[in-house]
Every structure is written in structure tokens, then in C-alpha cells.
Design an enzyme around this catalytic site. Structure first.
Site, short mmCIF file in Angstrom:
data_model
loop_
_atom_site.label_atom_id
_atom_site.label_comp_id
_atom_site.label_asym_id
_atom_site.label_seq_id
_atom_site.Cartn_x
_atom_site.Cartn_y
_atom_site.Cartn_z
CD GLU A 55 48.79 41.39 39.69
OE1 GLU A 55 47.61 41.56 39.35
OE2 GLU A 55 49.15 41.11 40.84
CE LYS A 99 49.83 41.29 44.06
NZ LYS A 99 49.43 39.95 43.96
CD GLU A 126 51.00 37.15 45.54
OE1 GLU A 126 50.80 36.31 44.62
OE2 GLU A 126 50.35 38.21 45.65
CB CYS A 181 32.38 44.72 31.30
SG CYS A 181 33.13 44.05 29.84
CE LYS A 215 40.62 42.46 43.29
NZ LYS A 215 42.01 42.27 43.79
CD1 TRP A 240 40.19 44.42 30.40
CD2 TRP A 240 39.31 42.38 30.63
NE1 TRP A 240 41.22 43.52 30.43
CE2 TRP A 240 40.72 42.26 30.57
CE3 TRP A 240 38.56 41.24 30.77
CZ2 TRP A 240 41.37 41.04 30.65
CZ3 TRP A 240 39.21 40.01 30.85
CH2 TRP A 240 40.59 39.93 30.79
CG HIS A 256 69.49 22.47 38.64
ND1 HIS A 256 70.30 21.37 38.50
CD2 HIS A 256 69.20 22.54 39.96
CE1 HIS A 256 70.47 20.78 39.67
NE2 HIS A 256 69.80 21.46 40.57
NE ARG A 308 32.72 44.07 37.39
CZ ARG A 308 32.69 42.84 37.94
NH1 ARG A 308 33.08 42.68 39.19
NH2 ARG A 308 32.27 41.81 37.26
CG ASN A 358 30.86 41.29 32.93
OD1 ASN A 358 31.81 40.99 32.21
ND2 ASN A 358 30.84 41.07 34.23
N GLY A 359 30.41 39.55 29.90
CA GLY A 359 30.50 38.09 29.70
C GLY A 359 30.86 37.80 28.25
C1 AGP Z 1 46.50 38.91 41.69
O1 AGP Z 1 47.18 40.07 42.12
C2 AGP Z 1 45.95 39.06 40.30
N1 AGP Z 1 45.08 40.17 40.21
C3 AGP Z 1 45.37 37.78 39.76
O2 AGP Z 1 46.42 36.86 39.62
C4 AGP Z 1 44.25 37.13 40.61
O3 AGP Z 1 44.81 36.57 41.78
C5 AGP Z 1 43.64 36.00 39.79
O4 AGP Z 1 43.03 36.55 38.64
C6 AGP Z 1 42.59 35.20 40.57
O5 AGP Z 1 41.53 36.01 40.94
P1 AGP Z 1 40.48 35.44 42.04
O6 AGP Z 1 41.24 35.23 43.30
O7 AGP Z 1 39.41 36.47 42.14
O8 AGP Z 1 39.96 34.13 41.49
#
Ligand code: AGP
Length: 610
Positions: A490, A487, A483, A2, A605, A74, A506, A27, A100-101
Site C-alpha cells: 500500500e 502494508k 497484513e 470523495c 481511506k 476519487w 508447494h 478520501r 460522493n457515491g
Molecule cells: C488497509 O490498510 C487498507 N486501507 C484497506 O485494505 C482497508 O482495510 C479496507 O479498505 C477496509 O476498510 P474498512 O476497514 O474501513 O472497511
């Protein structure tokens, strides 16, 4: 995860709170709320939805006061709802808390508090804090009441409290989630991260785990959970405010894709001497002897950062001849890892706050391993927990989908592998000079590659209706395939899978038909012929192939439906370039699909909870 924001000063707090929460919306954004104190009276406004929904509510019914706190959520405990949104009040509605937590023992505390007559309105863990502080406020001042309450709490928190009892103060505390105090002129700011306060001040204090702050417009007092006073120095942040803004791009993600060449330059700056072979990592905190004693490297991370670790495994084995492996942080921390004082654990994390990655570092330290953090946020928790830290100087990465953090992580890993290779006598000075020279060329090659953006946008148009996609690669192309798939998932919500190209026969080749777009990393190198064979296998089954190939490659032409060329470079550095078209492809497909690029659904994030 959050976002928290607070203001205390001589101006109306509300505009600062709303503006600050907007900067923190990435966040978490399922509900939001603010509270102010005006002439000693508490006012609260909160709602489900985004900050813009809260703004509409406040336009109808503003709240006044020169001190206030705000929160964008969040959800972790309790679904997104009005009652579960922060701030949370005590029974008398005399104080409010934003948090937050995760309070891990909240159920037990809730039962005890209810047994003592407290009435709960929400299903959240946070609300127990309001009632605990209310109880302790009977005998203590606000600062001490918060401290005493936290002694009963297990879990992670960044929190802020205001109360009618002490109307000129915000009390804040952190353990496991970030919290920063900004010092303006006769005004103070509190925020979960730097971009939220950067336009007001660059003078900040990072709260450390177990610290509490009592913030008034005149001063900031800091104590530990023991009650002992703690002196902290001010850190001066050099980021300019607009670097945390969109800079004319439609989305932070696109801006950050285009920032990559300069971010790589800034990450290299000051660490290599272009005309020689010297590499400097002052903050590494490892002596040459300690480097030579390392006999194994374990990369640990989550998500995109884990993909960087996969590249790291190749580079450390190739350039430093060091046995290396990569572990998901959440797996590593529970796996009872066989590591010791000669193991180097490299934690990779953009935010420096990812709960699983932090826990992996603590696990590694508990087993006497040396730990290094590769991180993008100065002063983040991991930067203070690991033995050494190497910062990626990418600047704030606001888009939830990580881009420039990834390529600067690869830059740091490449330099670290070179450094270890040199210290271990695997690479001589001439080789090092040549490999550094090739790295220094990358930003300019990336700028040249970004010129193919319109072509990639056109390919995205064709793929935007897909419901599935496969990304294939070999060697270092495989982590880039992973990767690229992440992307796409996401930001466009299309199911995509990265796979080792050789593994297709396979099983996964059964998926191939004319509706399955297949993105293939077909880069020059010793696996090129094999990857051509994989492309033919896909084409023979009607699949459509989008190839990422090395410039000048003519063989690929008749085998692929679409080709995106990347400038030639050495095989070790090709991932830095190959990932860029995949970032742009995911971005433009998501734009065509009308997705929320910078704040994709269900994501945040930084995942500061397990
Ligand atoms: C990446 O595009 C994502 N947002 C997610 O996988 C991110 O890489 C992951 O949560 C790790 O975050 P960090 O690098 O801040 O530890």
C-alpha cells in the site's frame, strides 16, 4: 470515495472550504473544486490535481460569498479532468452539485435528460443530478426539487447543492455515503466526516440514509425522501481537534502507529474490570441467551479488516469453541451464504462505510442472522445497520494504511471471544481474569516494542530497493504475514505477498534467491520448530531472512540476517505485538522510497463503492 465540505454563515466561506477539503483529501485527491454564492451570484473554481493546486488557482482568482460547497474527488465515472471535477452545473449555471457515491442509473437518466434538451459537459454520473434538479426547480423550491430528483435516482450519494434561486441555503442529502452537519454559532458546516469540522464545532447531526437537510445559518431542517419531517438529535463529539492533526509526526500513519498503545487502552476502558473477570459490551445488543444460541460465527470484511477477521476465526474457536470462518465481504454478499438465526455475522470495518461490508451485513440480516459491527467511526452507516455495534475507540484514523484500527479491532475481537467463551461455559472466571490481565499488559509492552523503531528504520534502509518481498507465518502468524505484506504494498508500492510458511515448498520457494527479502513471523509457540525449518529452507536458497521473534529467543540468531524481537506474551495476543514492526517496516521503506505515505496512489481511506 470523495470528500464534501460546505459552509453557510456570516464569514467568507472560501477559507473554510479550502481548510475543510484539506482535512478530507485522504478520501480522494485526483481533482477538487469549490463554489460560492456572493450577492446571489454563483462562482465556481475547480481543477485537476490536489487541493494545493486548487489553492494556487484561488490565490490568483478568489471567489467570495458567505455560503459555499467544495469537493475533493476519487474518480469513479469519468477520468480525472477539469470537466469531470466537481462542482457540476445545470444548463443555466444557476446551481451546482457536489457528490460522493455512484448514480447507478445515470446513463438512462442522461439519455432522458439529453432527449429533453439538456447539454452535458462531463462524463460523470454526478452531472445528471444538476440537470434533474434544474428541471424540478421550475415548479418547486430547492429543497423539494432535490428531493423529487432523488426519487428518480438509484445508487449511493452524499451530495450538496447551492442555487442562485435560494442563495442562503445549502441542500444536502445522503444515501450510502456519509454526511454530517455541524452546528456552530450562527454558522453551519457540512462534511463527509468529523475531522473536517472538529476545529469549528463538536455539535453534529449524522444524516441517515434517505434523509435530506436544508441548511441555513439560522436552522437545519431535515426531511425523508417522502417529504416527511424528521427530527434528529445533536451528537456531541469528544475528539479534540488536534487528535485529527499530525501531532508533530511526519505523517498520520506514523502518528497512528504510535497511538496504538493508548488506542488499545481506550478500547479496553470501561469494558473490563481489571481485578475481576467481568466484560461489558453494552452496545452489543445480544442477550446471554442469544449468545448461547449462536452455533457459528462468520467474520466478513475487506482488506486489513479481513485480516483481523482471520485472527478472529482462531480466537473464537480457541476461546469460545465456536465454529468460525472468514469471508471477504464482496464474496460473501454474492455467495448465497448458508446462514440462519443461529449464525452470528461479525462485520469488521474501520470506516463503517465500506460498500461491500455494508452489503454483506444487509445480506446477513435478510437471512435472519444476528449481525455485529466492529467499527471505529461513531454514527457510521454500519453502526446503524447492524443489530449491535462494538466501537474500537482508536480515534480518527486518517492515514489510508490502517494501523491503530487493526490492533484495536484485534482487541475487541479478543474480548468478544472471551465473553462468548465465558457465556458458553468454556472459560471459567479464573481463566478469564488471567486472560484479561494479559491483555491489559499489551499497551505497555507495545510502548516497549516501539523503542526498537530506529533498528527497524535501519532494516528498512536495506530493503528499500527491493522489488518483491515475501511474508511468512504459521497459525496466527499467517494473518499477520498477510497484513505486513499489505502494508508494504500500500505505502511503498513494492509487490509483497503474505503466505502460509508451510506452503512454501508447494511452489513459492521457487521465488527464493538473494534478491528476495523474506520476513518471517517466528514467534514462540507450538509451531516454532516448524517455522525454524522454513527459515532454513529459505536460507539454503540464498534468501535474506528478517525474523520477527519473541524476546529471549537465542536459537533464531544464527538463522536470520535480521531479527526484530517482540516482548513475550501469550500466543493469543502475540498478533497485537507482531504486527507493529511490520507497520514500521512498511512505513520507513516507503519514506526511503519517497512515496506519498498518507495518500498512496490509486487508494482512498474508505471504499464506499463496489
Ligand atoms: C488497509 O490498510 C487498507 N486501507 C484497506 O485494505 C482497508 O482495510 C479496507 O479498505 C477496509 O476498510 P474498512 O476497514 O474501513 O472497511
Amino acid at each position: 470515495m470523495c470528500g464534501i465540505f460546505g459552509y453557510v454563515g456570516y464569514k467568507e466561506a472560501l477559507p473554510f472550504l479550502v481548510e475543510g477539503l484539506k482535512k478530507l483529501e485522504y478520501r480522494g485527491y485526483d481533482s477538487a473544486g469549490v463554489a460560492t454564492l456572493d450577492k446571489g451570484k454563483l462562482f465556481v473554481s475547480k481543477c485537476v490535481g490536489k487541493i494545493s493546486d486548487l489553492e494556487s488557482l484561488l490565490q490568483q482568482k478568489p471567489i467570495a460569498g458567505e455560503i459555499g460547497i467544495g469537493h475533493t474527488r476519487w474518480a469513479t465515472h469519468g477520468q480525472p479532468s477539469h470537466l469531470n471535477s466537481h462542482p457540476h452545473e445545470d444548463c443555466r449555471s444557476e446551481l451546482v452539485v457536489v457528490h460522493n457515491g455512484i448514480i447507478e442509473n445515470y446513463m438512462e437518466l442522461r439519455q432522458e435528460l439529453s432527449a429533453r434538451g439538456h447539454k452535458f459537459k462531463s462524463a460523470t454520473d454526478t452531472e445528471v443530478l444538476a440537470h434533474l434538479i434544474e428541471e424540478n426547480l421550475e415548479a418547486e423550491g430547492l429543497f423539494s426539487a432535490v428531493r423529487k430528483s432523488l426519487l428518480a435516482v438509484r445508487g449511493s450519494y452524499a451530495l450538496a447543492v447551492i442555487s442562485e434561486r435560494e442563495p442562503g441555503k445549502i441542500v444536502a442529502a445522503r444515501h450510502g455515503s456519509p454526511l454530517i452537519v455541524g452546528h456552530g454559532e450562527d454558522e453551519k458546516f457540512l462534511a463527509s466526516d468529523i475531522p473536517a469540522i472538529l476545529k469549528y464545532t463538536g455539535k453534529v447531526i449524522y444524516l441517515d440514509n434517505g434523509e435530506l437537510a436544508e441548511i441555513s445559518s439560522e436552522e437545519t431542517r431535515i426531511i425523508g425522501l417522502s417529504g416527511k419531517s424528521v427530527s434528529k438529535k445533536l451528537t456531541f463529539i469528544s475528539w479534540d481537534p488536534e487528535s485529527a492533526e499530525k501531532g508533530g509526526y511526519s505523517h498520520f500513519m506514523l502518528k497512528e502507529i504510535h497511538e496504538q498503545p493508548n488506542a488499545i487502552r481506550k478500547t479496553i476502558e470501561g469494558r473490563v474490570e481489571a481485578d475481576s473477570h467481568k466484560i461489558h459490551f453494552d452496545e452489543l445488543n445480544l442477550t446471554d441467551e442469544e449468545i448461547r444460541r449462536v452455533n457459528r460465527v462468520v467474520f466478513t470484511a475487506c482488506g486489513t479488516s479481513w485480516h483481523a477477521g482471520l485472527i478472529g476465526e482462531y480466537l473464537f474457536e480457541q476461546l469460545a469453541k465456536l465454529p468460525s470462518e472468514v469471508e471477504y465481504a464482496a464474496e460473501f454478499r454474492y455467495r448465497n451464504p448458508i446462514i440462519d438465526e443461529n449464525t452470528l455475522v461479525i462485520a469488521i470495518t474501520q470506516s463503517g462505510e465500506t460498500a461491500d461490508t455494508l452489503a454483506a451485513v444487509w445480506e446477513a440480516k435478510a437471512r435472519n442472522a444476528k449481525t455485529i459491527a466492529i467499527c471505529n467511526v461513531v454514527g457510521s452507516t454500519i453502526a446503524r445497520e447492524a443489530h449491535g455495534v462494538v466501537y474500537t475507540n482508536a480515534g480518527p484514523e486518517i492515514g489510508v494504511a490502517s494501523t491503530k484500527a487493526f490492533t484495536t479491532q484485534l482487541t475487541v475481537i479478543y474480548l468478544l471471544a472471551l465473553l462468548f467463551g465465558k457465556r458458553r461455559g468454556i472459560i471459567d472466571d479464573n481463566e478469564a481474569t488471567e486472560l484479561i490481565r494479559r491483555l491489559i499488559e499489551i499497551p505497555q509492552k507495545m510502548e516497549q516494542l516501539l523503542l526498537s523503531e530506529p533498528k527497524i528504520e535501519a532494516i528498512a534502509e536495506k530493503l528499500s530497493k527491493a522489488t518483491n518481498a515475501l511474508y511468512l507465518g504459521r497459525g496466527k502468524g499467517f494473518p499477520i504475514a498477510l497484513e505486513g505484506a499489505l502494508k508494504l504494498k500500500e505505502v511503498s508500492y513494492i509487490h509483497a505477498e503474505g503466505y502460509p510458511a508451510a506452503e512454501m515448498k508447494h511452489g513459492p520457494i521457487a521465488l527464493i534467491d538473494e534478491n528476495m527479502p523474506v520476513v518471517v513471523l517466528a514467534l514462540a509457540g507450538r509451531r516454532y520448530d516448524k517455522i525454524l525449518g522454513n527459515i532454513e529452507e529459505v536460507k539454503a536458497r540464498g534468501g535474506q531472512v528478517i525474523a520477527v521473534a519473541s524476546e529471549g529467543d537465542t536459537m533464531i540468531t544464527e538463522k536470520s540476517d535480521e531479527i526484530i524481537y517482540i516482548p513475550s506474551t501469550i500466543e493469543s495476543l502475540s498478533p497485537l505485538l507482531a504486527v507493529v514492526p511490520l507497520q514500521l517496516l512498511a512505513y520507513y521503506i516507503a519514506v526511503k522510497r519517497g512515496c506519498h505515505i498518507d495518500q498512496p496512489r490509486n487508494l482512498a481511506k474508505s471504499v464506499t463503492v463496489e
